[in-house]
Design a protein around this motif. Sequence first.
Motif, PDB file in Angstrom:
ATOM      1  N   MET A   1     -13.420   3.130   5.291  1.00  0.00           N
ATOM      2  CA  MET A   1     -12.260   3.856   4.807  1.00  0.00           C
ATOM      3  C   MET A   1     -11.041   3.595   5.697  1.00  0.00           C
ATOM      4  O   MET A   1      -9.921   3.609   5.206  1.00  0.00           O
ATOM      5  N   GLU A   2     -11.295   3.387   6.990  1.00  0.00           N
ATOM      6  CA  GLU A   2     -10.172   3.136   7.896  1.00  0.00           C
ATOM      7  C   GLU A   2      -9.365   1.918   7.461  1.00  0.00           C
ATOM      8  O   GLU A   2      -8.142   1.906   7.578  1.00  0.00           O
ATOM      9  N   GLU A   3     -10.054   0.885   6.956  1.00  0.00           N
ATOM     10  CA  GLU A   3      -9.352  -0.314   6.482  1.00  0.00           C
ATOM     11  C   GLU A   3      -8.438   0.019   5.306  1.00  0.00           C
ATOM     12  O   GLU A   3      -7.329  -0.500   5.206  1.00  0.00           O
ATOM     13  N   LEU A   4      -8.902   0.874   4.417  1.00  0.00           N
ATOM     14  CA  LEU A   4      -8.093   1.294   3.277  1.00  0.00           C
ATOM     15  C   LEU A   4      -6.857   2.054   3.751  1.00  0.00           C
ATOM     16  O   LEU A   4      -5.749   1.795   3.293  1.00  0.00           O
ATOM     17  N   TYR A   5      -7.046   2.977   4.682  1.00  0.00           N
ATOM     18  CA  TYR A   5      -5.920   3.742   5.213  1.00  0.00           C
ATOM     19  C   TYR A   5      -4.905   2.816   5.884  1.00  0.00           C
ATOM     20  O   TYR A   5      -3.694   2.984   5.720  1.00  0.00           O
ATOM     21  N   GLN A   6      -5.403   1.836   6.647  1.00  0.00           N
ATOM     22  CA  GLN A   6      -4.512   0.887   7.307  1.00  0.00           C
ATOM     23  C   GLN A   6      -3.734   0.066   6.285  1.00  0.00           C
ATOM     24  O   GLN A   6      -2.541  -0.179   6.459  1.00  0.00           O
ATOM     25  N   LEU A   7      -4.403  -0.359   5.220  1.00  0.00           N
ATOM     26  CA  LEU A   7      -3.740  -1.133   4.169  1.00  0.00           C
ATOM     27  C   LEU A   7      -2.621  -0.320   3.527  1.00  0.00           C
ATOM     28  O   LEU A   7      -1.507  -0.825   3.342  1.00  0.00           O
ATOM     29  N   ILE A   8      -2.896   0.921   3.199  1.00  0.00           N
ATOM     30  CA  ILE A   8      -1.880   1.788   2.594  1.00  0.00           C
ATOM     31  C   ILE A   8      -0.676   1.898   3.528  1.00  0.00           C
ATOM     32  O   ILE A   8       0.466   1.703   3.117  1.00  0.00           O
ATOM     33  N   GLU A   9      -0.940   2.194   4.785  1.00  0.00           N
ATOM     34  CA  GLU A   9       0.146   2.370   5.747  1.00  0.00           C
ATOM     35  C   GLU A   9       0.932   1.075   5.950  1.00  0.00           C
ATOM     36  O   GLU A   9       2.166   1.089   5.968  1.00  0.00           O
ATOM     37  N   GLU A  10       0.249  -0.045   6.068  1.00  0.00           N
ATOM     38  CA  GLU A  10       0.924  -1.334   6.255  1.00  0.00           C
ATOM     39  C   GLU A  10       1.840  -1.661   5.085  1.00  0.00           C
ATOM     40  O   GLU A  10       2.964  -2.121   5.278  1.00  0.00           O
ATOM     41  N   GLN A  11       1.372  -1.425   3.880  1.00  0.00           N
ATOM     42  CA  GLN A  11       2.168  -1.746   2.701  1.00  0.00           C
ATOM     43  C   GLN A  11       3.400  -0.850   2.595  1.00  0.00           C
ATOM     44  O   GLN A  11       4.473  -1.311   2.195  1.00  0.00           O
ATOM     45  N   ILE A  12       3.263   0.395   2.979  1.00  0.00           N
ATOM     46  CA  ILE A  12       4.409   1.300   2.968  1.00  0.00           C
ATOM     47  C   ILE A  12       5.437   0.840   4.003  1.00  0.00           C
ATOM     48  O   ILE A  12       6.639   0.811   3.728  1.00  0.00           O
TER      49      ILE A  12
ATOM     50  N   LEU B   1       5.815  -2.237   5.095  1.00  0.00           N
ATOM     51  CA  LEU B   1       6.396  -3.488   4.607  1.00  0.00           C
ATOM     52  C   LEU B   1       7.515  -3.246   3.603  1.00  0.00           C
ATOM     53  O   LEU B   1       8.447  -4.032   3.497  1.00  0.00           O
ATOM     54  N   ALA B   2       7.415  -2.153   2.872  1.00  0.00           N
ATOM     55  CA  ALA B   2       8.462  -1.806   1.910  1.00  0.00           C
ATOM     56  C   ALA B   2       9.717  -1.300   2.610  1.00  0.00           C
ATOM     57  O   ALA B   2      10.748  -1.137   1.976  1.00  0.00           O
ATOM     58  N   GLY B   3       9.623  -1.041   3.917  1.00  0.00           N
ATOM     59  CA  GLY B   3      10.789  -0.626   4.678  1.00  0.00           C
ATOM     60  C   GLY B   3      10.857   0.847   5.007  1.00  0.00           C
ATOM     61  O   GLY B   3      11.765   1.284   5.711  1.00  0.00           O
ATOM     62  N   TYR B   4       9.920   1.640   4.521  1.00  0.00           N
ATOM     63  CA  TYR B   4       9.944   3.071   4.791  1.00  0.00           C
ATOM     64  C   TYR B   4       9.590   3.329   6.247  1.00  0.00           C
ATOM     65  O   TYR B   4       8.577   2.840   6.755  1.00  0.00           O
ATOM     66  N   GLU B   5      10.426   4.095   6.944  1.00  0.00           N
ATOM     67  CA  GLU B   5      10.223   4.346   8.364  1.00  0.00           C
ATOM     68  C   GLU B   5       9.835   5.785   8.668  1.00  0.00           C
ATOM     69  O   GLU B   5       9.647   6.147   9.834  1.00  0.00           O
ATOM     70  N   GLY B   6       9.709   6.605   7.645  1.00  0.00           N
ATOM     71  CA  GLY B   6       9.341   8.009   7.847  1.00  0.00           C
ATOM     72  C   GLY B   6       7.868   8.154   8.185  1.00  0.00           C
ATOM     73  O   GLY B   6       7.117   7.183   8.248  1.00  0.00           O
ATOM     74  N   PRO B   7       7.431   9.391   8.401  1.00  0.00           N
ATOM     75  CA  PRO B   7       6.026   9.637   8.729  1.00  0.00           C
ATOM     76  C   PRO B   7       5.106   9.280   7.561  1.00  0.00           C
ATOM     77  O   PRO B   7       5.441   9.514   6.401  1.00  0.00           O
ATOM     78  N   ILE B   8       3.970   8.686   7.904  1.00  0.00           N
ATOM     79  CA  ILE B   8       2.976   8.297   6.901  1.00  0.00           C
ATOM     80  C   ILE B   8       1.605   8.764   7.375  1.00  0.00           C
ATOM     81  O   ILE B   8       1.218   8.508   8.511  1.00  0.00           O
ATOM     82  N   ASP B   9       0.886   9.425   6.489  1.00  0.00           N
ATOM     83  CA  ASP B   9      -0.491   9.825   6.755  1.00  0.00           C
ATOM     84  C   ASP B   9      -1.330   9.267   5.605  1.00  0.00           C
ATOM     85  O   ASP B   9      -1.536   9.938   4.594  1.00  0.00           O
ATOM     86  N   ALA B  10      -1.781   8.028   5.751  1.00  0.00           N
ATOM     87  CA  ALA B  10      -2.503   7.357   4.669  1.00  0.00           C
ATOM     88  C   ALA B  10      -3.784   8.104   4.293  1.00  0.00           C
ATOM     89  O   ALA B  10      -4.108   8.215   3.115  1.00  0.00           O
ATOM     90  N   GLU B  11      -4.481   8.621   5.277  1.00  0.00           N
ATOM     91  CA  GLU B  11      -5.685   9.398   4.979  1.00  0.00           C
ATOM     92  C   GLU B  11      -5.316  10.654   4.197  1.00  0.00           C
ATOM     93  O   GLU B  11      -5.992  11.030   3.246  1.00  0.00           O
TER      94      GLU B  11
END
Length: 95
Positions: free
Chosen positions: A1-12, A14-24
């Motif tokens: 699951m950690e890989e999925l969370y990392q993928l979500i966060e990385e893609q966000i 990459l889109a340029g969003y710099e705010g807080p992200i909690d993929a989990e």
Amino acid sequence: MEELYQLIEEQIRLAGYEGPIDAEGIYHEICDRIEDWELGSYLLLSKQEDSVVFEYRIEVLEDQFNLSYLDIHDGEQFYHVDFDNLARTASRSNV
């Protein structure tokens, strides 16, 4: 699951969003909200903080879901993350 969370966060990011992200947190929020939904396609809005709204495009399947895309509305800024087409995921625009 950690890989999925990392993928979500990385893609966000990459889109340029710099705010807080909690993929989990994103994953668990979607799971909790769609628990009793029928099979089909849905738009899900989630207010993150004062001016930030996440808009999820979700396909509810038999035993899982597909997060097609995430649109982030942050005041005048707009970020789009296309999880169905990861090669073309990053985009940013002013509203």
